[in-house]
Write an enzyme that holds these catalytic residues in place. Sequence first.
Site, mmCIF file in Angstrom:
data_model
loop_
_atom_site.group_PDB
_atom_site.id
_atom_site.type_symbol
_atom_site.label_atom_id
_atom_site.label_comp_id
_atom_site.label_asym_id
_atom_site.label_seq_id
_atom_site.Cartn_x
_atom_site.Cartn_y
_atom_site.Cartn_z
ATOM 1 N N HIS A 1 -2.504 -3.256 4.604
ATOM 2 C CA HIS A 1 -1.729 -2.365 5.491
ATOM 3 C C HIS A 1 -2.360 -2.369 6.884
ATOM 4 O O HIS A 1 -3.044 -1.443 7.279
ATOM 5 C CB HIS A 1 -1.618 -0.956 4.914
ATOM 6 C CG HIS A 1 -2.920 -0.275 4.600
ATOM 7 N ND1 HIS A 1 -3.870 -0.821 3.790
ATOM 8 C CD2 HIS A 1 -3.413 0.931 4.971
ATOM 9 C CE1 HIS A 1 -4.898 0.000 3.677
ATOM 10 N NE2 HIS A 1 -4.652 1.064 4.394
ATOM 11 N N ASP B 1 2.253 1.948 3.754
ATOM 12 C CA ASP B 1 1.260 3.040 3.752
ATOM 13 C C ASP B 1 1.931 4.404 3.607
ATOM 14 O O ASP B 1 1.443 5.403 4.136
ATOM 15 C CB ASP B 1 0.386 2.999 5.007
ATOM 16 C CG ASP B 1 -0.942 3.733 4.810
ATOM 17 O OD1 ASP B 1 -1.210 4.197 3.685
ATOM 18 O OD2 ASP B 1 -1.703 3.857 5.783
ATOM 19 N N HIS C 1 -9.004 -1.989 7.341
ATOM 20 C CA HIS C 1 -10.059 -0.987 7.570
ATOM 21 C C HIS C 1 -11.427 -1.572 7.885
ATOM 22 O O HIS C 1 -12.334 -0.828 8.236
ATOM 23 C CB HIS C 1 -10.197 -0.021 6.390
ATOM 24 C CG HIS C 1 -9.137 1.018 6.310
ATOM 25 N ND1 HIS C 1 -9.047 2.074 7.186
ATOM 26 C CD2 HIS C 1 -8.106 1.164 5.444
ATOM 27 C CE1 HIS C 1 -8.012 2.831 6.868
ATOM 28 N NE2 HIS C 1 -7.407 2.285 5.819
ATOM 29 N N HIS D 1 0.830 -1.213 0.000
ATOM 30 C CA HIS D 1 0.000 0.000 0.000
ATOM 31 C C HIS D 1 0.863 1.263 0.000
ATOM 32 O O HIS D 1 1.622 1.505 0.936
ATOM 33 C CB HIS D 1 -0.893 0.010 1.243
ATOM 34 C CG HIS D 1 -2.045 0.951 1.153
ATOM 35 N ND1 HIS D 1 -3.261 0.598 0.626
ATOM 36 C CD2 HIS D 1 -2.170 2.243 1.522
ATOM 37 C CE1 HIS D 1 -4.094 1.630 0.678
ATOM 38 N NE2 HIS D 1 -3.443 2.639 1.218
ATOM 39 N N HIS E 1 -13.418 1.612 3.689
ATOM 40 C CA HIS E 1 -12.397 2.490 4.272
ATOM 41 C C HIS E 1 -12.939 2.912 5.628
ATOM 42 O O HIS E 1 -13.229 2.050 6.468
ATOM 43 C CB HIS E 1 -12.070 3.662 3.344
ATOM 44 C CG HIS E 1 -10.876 4.443 3.805
ATOM 45 N ND1 HIS E 1 -10.935 5.771 4.158
ATOM 46 C CD2 HIS E 1 -9.586 4.064 4.016
ATOM 47 C CE1 HIS E 1 -9.746 6.184 4.550
ATOM 48 N NE2 HIS E 1 -8.898 5.164 4.482
ATOM 49 N N GLU F 1 -8.976 1.336 -2.477
ATOM 50 C CA GLU F 1 -9.153 1.408 -1.024
ATOM 51 C C GLU F 1 -10.558 1.925 -0.724
ATOM 52 O O GLU F 1 -10.793 3.113 -0.624
ATOM 53 C CB GLU F 1 -8.098 2.315 -0.387
ATOM 54 C CG GLU F 1 -8.116 2.259 1.121
ATOM 55 C CD GLU F 1 -6.966 3.008 1.764
ATOM 56 O OE1 GLU F 1 -6.647 2.698 2.915
ATOM 57 O OE2 GLU F 1 -6.397 3.896 1.109
ATOM 58 N N ASP G 1 0.180 5.459 -1.125
ATOM 59 C CA ASP G 1 -0.835 6.432 -1.546
ATOM 60 C C ASP G 1 -0.296 7.536 -2.450
ATOM 61 O O ASP G 1 -0.884 8.621 -2.520
ATOM 62 C CB ASP G 1 -1.477 7.068 -0.313
ATOM 63 C CG ASP G 1 -2.556 6.196 0.297
ATOM 64 O OD1 ASP G 1 -3.543 5.917 -0.401
ATOM 65 O OD2 ASP G 1 -2.411 5.785 1.464
#
Length: 405
Positions: free
Chosen positions: A240, A346, A219, A48, A178, A151, A50
């Site tokens: 993650h 992450d 999540h 993961h 999420h 995600e 972003d």
Amino acid sequence: MRTLRRGLLVACGLVTFAVMSTAAHADEDEALAHARQLLKKVILVDGHNDLPWAIRLDKKAPGDVAAYDLNGTVSGQTDLKRLEKGGVGAQFWSVYIPGEIGTGYARTQLEQIDIARRMIARYPEFQFATSVADIRAAHRKGRLASLLGMEGGHAIENSLGALRAYYDLGVRYMTLTHNVNLDWADSAAKPPEHGGLTKFGEEVVLEMNKLGMLVDLSHVSEGTMDDALRVSKAPVIFSHSSARAICDVARNVPDSILKRLPENGGVVMVTFVAGFIDPEVAKIQIPAIAEVGRRSQGKSPEEAEKIAEEIMGNLKLPKTSIAKVADHIEHIRKVAGVKHIGLGGDYDGNSDWPVGLEDVSTYPLLFAELIRRGWSDEDLTLLAGENVLRALAKAEEVSRQLSKS
């Protein structure tokens, strides 16, 4: 005479301390050198990152892939030089969109996929990948295999057709939720509404199995984890997440779920986010994250980012360490087994990290810590990427079997 003897003892003590310090430093250097050599040979798969969202919200040139030059100095935690230094061989680029915006999910999701695809195409160091075969081929060429991971299942807008379209665009995992509950699944960040997955939520999981898309349980609520493990015919991942027994936050995986991973074949990809690693950091950071979510409800992504900066930027957090991350990895190995651990840093999705793990260049330092703890090259190879590659290969196999039936 007594003074001379005391002086000699002190001198000898200093020499001994110097020798011990030098030896310890040499051991540390040896472990780090070993880690760097190992990561040149194995495929390090991170679950993961972003970066596409960081590009979208870049203050200088929002959404401009060319302007966010990965060959130069960037504002975030990821660029080409640091990826190479970190030994990253394959990356799931997160095409995250916030669930709090309430509307326009599909459009925003397509924009994020577009940013990620254009970013991957721009750099010859990257190679777009959608399969285990693609990942291994990219590694043989010395390129970073680049996959997409969605995600948040809010982006499918309750449509299996949309899910299939995202797969066709290259998405190879979807995090079921999420930070908001869906019509069909509960999130870890909200009080449960369904007790896990609804009937349609189970259909989503099975459709992902048919496609060969990994079911990602980071999540989600514990009830959703439980239902997904019951329903899924392919291995699940946590792209993650870390161990709840070490840091008791809802985002982490409880031992009751870890114990079920061997039967499923799934993998927990340990995150480095300080608030999910260290209980002392979590006490401050987790309530702040919840406040960001509350105040971001119905806001645009840009407005939500400003709220996050305002709240998270003013926190005074204690420092945490690489050793804490290693503790999570070792706990998951103890409970689930060494074949069910991976890494999901992450990066570019957070700002607070253990000392020494501040960006994508730092993976060798974590491997060095594990080497000093006695980890074998065989086990480190599994952790680096072979576990998640096995899970993805099994998902591909399940997809082929379901397609025949």
